[in-house]
Design a protein around this motif. Sequence first.
Motif, mmCIF file in Angstrom:
data_model
loop_
_atom_site.group_PDB
_atom_site.id
_atom_site.type_symbol
_atom_site.label_atom_id
_atom_site.label_comp_id
_atom_site.label_asym_id
_atom_site.label_seq_id
_atom_site.Cartn_x
_atom_site.Cartn_y
_atom_site.Cartn_z
ATOM 1 N N CYS A 24 0.843 -1.186 0.000
ATOM 2 C CA CYS A 24 0.000 0.000 0.000
ATOM 3 C C CYS A 24 0.886 1.246 0.000
ATOM 4 O O CYS A 24 2.023 1.205 0.478
ATOM 5 N N HIS A 49 -1.231 -4.752 5.450
ATOM 6 C CA HIS A 49 -2.565 -4.753 6.062
ATOM 7 C C HIS A 49 -3.637 -5.190 5.073
ATOM 8 O O HIS A 49 -4.805 -4.876 5.248
ATOM 9 N N ASP A 74 -8.496 -2.857 1.196
ATOM 10 C CA ASP A 74 -8.210 -1.460 1.523
ATOM 11 C C ASP A 74 -8.531 -0.540 0.343
ATOM 12 O O ASP A 74 -9.306 0.417 0.478
HETATM 13 ZN ZN LIG Z 1 -3.431 0.770 2.907
#
Ligand SMILES: [Zn+2]
Length: 381
Positions: free
Chosen positions: A45, A67, A172
């Motif tokens: 990310c 994550h 996400d």
């Molecule tokens: Zn993220």
Amino acid sequence: MAPTTETMKGLVYNGVGKIAIEERPVPTIKKPADAVVKMVYSTICGSDLHILKGDVPSVPPGRVLGHEGVGIVTATGSNVSRFAPGDAVLVGCITVCGSCAHCRRGMHSNCTADDNDGGWVLGNAIDGTQAQYVRIPHADNSLHRVPAASSSSSAAHLDDEDHLKALVMLSDTLPTGLECGALNSRVTPGSSVAIVGAGPVGLAALLTAQLYSPSFVVVVDLDAERLAVARSMGAQHTAKPDEAVALVQRLTEGRGCDAVMEVVGVPQTFALCQELVAAGGVIANVGVHGEKVDLHLEKLWSKNIAITTRLVDTVTTPMLLKLFAAGKLPAEKLITHTFPFSDIMTAYDTFRAASKTKALKVIIDFEQDVPGAAGVRGARL
Ligand SMILES: [Zn+2]
Ligand SMILES: [Zn+2]
């Protein structure tokens, strides 16, 4: 039972600019609400790059990053009732205790679980998903069952591997684009929409804004390649930042856009959003800001605008899973590269050099190095 010393490999943050693959003990159940998940796919990310720059001081050296991802549950605590070993699951980027005051109003991002194991904790306050195994606190609320690819949907053209890879976008990227971008900027049928920033989250905002039938979307970015990708994903118009104001003025007869999303996180792009917003419009900030920005209230005080901020709550993930299973969410379009976990350093380099490599989201594959592992993925569905 004799203590076991099973080990795994994880990608560990060792201070500003330093990451390495290290050997770690396989995580075990620490609390009754925990599950342990064997990762199949993860990804990197923009927040991981912020951590590497030292922008996220809550991440200590020694932390396993990540994550996002999908995997298979291998162990569950005594309080976990919705999942069992063998279940294929999507890991939500936000860990949800479900019972604190913030969770009870749907604001999972700011979860105040007793042991600080809620909110954005994975790959931050606790070890994350860029490892062969991860411990997920509050598993019943924080994991999502993986939907099978529906043979009656347009998602059926994806084989099982691509189906699972595309699902990683629902950890996400897509809920952030939807919640912090499209929903927070209040896109409604007929809205004029501007999205400043065409990275993975900006493109996720573009994909999800279209669920609400805006009259048009303008995407703004410096990178001509990314603007071309935005057009292929449904943007009617694209512009470089220095052309954006004139384009929006022309398209809206001088009014500006109703819904404006800032998906970069630097002062210049937040300033641009203030020039693009129409009277009565909304600026939704999605970008992660590392420094202060100017707010031109001398121009905006009388324009009835609103400015919103948000960290993703993942409250829309169940809805996005249904859309994906029905073939109505082309999540796979956000993925450009796949690397075996053993090559995660190259994955980071590729993701970081996005303007050169044309990378959007890069998938980390934990089974690519294992002979005969490919069948496991499909069999679990
Ligand atoms: Zn993220
Ligand atoms: Zn909570």
